[in-house]
Design an enzyme around this catalytic site. Sequence first.
Site, short mmCIF file in Angstrom:
data_model
loop_
_atom_site.label_atom_id
_atom_site.label_comp_id
_atom_site.label_asym_id
_atom_site.label_seq_id
_atom_site.Cartn_x
_atom_site.Cartn_y
_atom_site.Cartn_z
N SER A 69 25.84 74.96 -49.46
CA SER A 69 26.56 74.16 -48.27
C SER A 69 25.80 72.82 -48.05
CB SER A 69 26.40 74.91 -46.83
OG SER A 69 25.06 75.15 -46.31
N HIS A 85 23.02 71.89 -40.32
CA HIS A 85 23.64 71.44 -41.73
C HIS A 85 23.64 69.88 -41.62
CE1 HIS A 85 24.44 75.57 -42.58
NE2 HIS A 85 24.54 75.00 -43.85
#
Length: 274
Positions: free
Chosen positions: A28, A254
């Site tokens: 990711s 993230h």
Amino acid sequence: MLAVVALVVAPAIASAKTGTRYVNMGDSYSAGAGIVPPAPGSPPACAQSALNWARDLSATRGYQLTDVSCSGADTTDYTTSQYPGVPPQLDALSRQTQLVTMTIGGNDNGVFTGTIQKCGAAAAQTAGQGSPCKDMYGDTFVNTINNSTYPNLVRALTEVRAKAPKARVAIAGYLQILPPTTGCYPVMPIATGDVPYLDNVQATLNDAVKRAAGVTGVTYIDVTGVSTGHDACQPIGTRWVEPVAGSTNFVPVHPNALGEKAMADQAVVVLGLD
């Protein structure tokens, strides 16, 4: 280990000219999960962003990009299909590939998400005080990284080199998620005393990536220094990683678009692409 070293040959230097055959792989952090807009034509389950670091690199240089990065990927997804209709990531490589980038390893053994989740649950029991995660898990996460994630990385990078023997291959570390000492509970739900503990876990993961790159002849892109001070506890516009509470991304913990751009910029410096 000697067998691995024997397989290592000097990497070819990828041309920075228009038309470079470029493959972006990994998880990711490579995919830019949660950053809008999504990458056109990419598998929805992989959550690729049109603003991920590989697309930044290729858009400004005219590279021929094949992006097979996929949110949630671990090293096993290099050789097996992660989702129906999503081929193993190694299938994108060939002897014609000139440049390969990736982040990988954080999802192996569930260390990346597992550590955050377990430490978050522990912090909830102490209202963010003390070091409940360290007290409960001790060296568990670090030992898992060194004893399992590291050899997984060596194997995966060796497989990449074998499939793309003429390519310059680079793997980036993970952007700083927390400050080294003082956190920001409950924005990042980690107990005060566990902040340095988690910082050490991330440093161990990045070191495992660096060591694996070293023994396989892969270039390591160190992002620890440049991302210090841009962790998830910083305000919008300064932080490169989004927090659990108040995230501007669909996927917290993230990189945001600034973080992906910073990864691209560091790749340019380390790989000498300009």
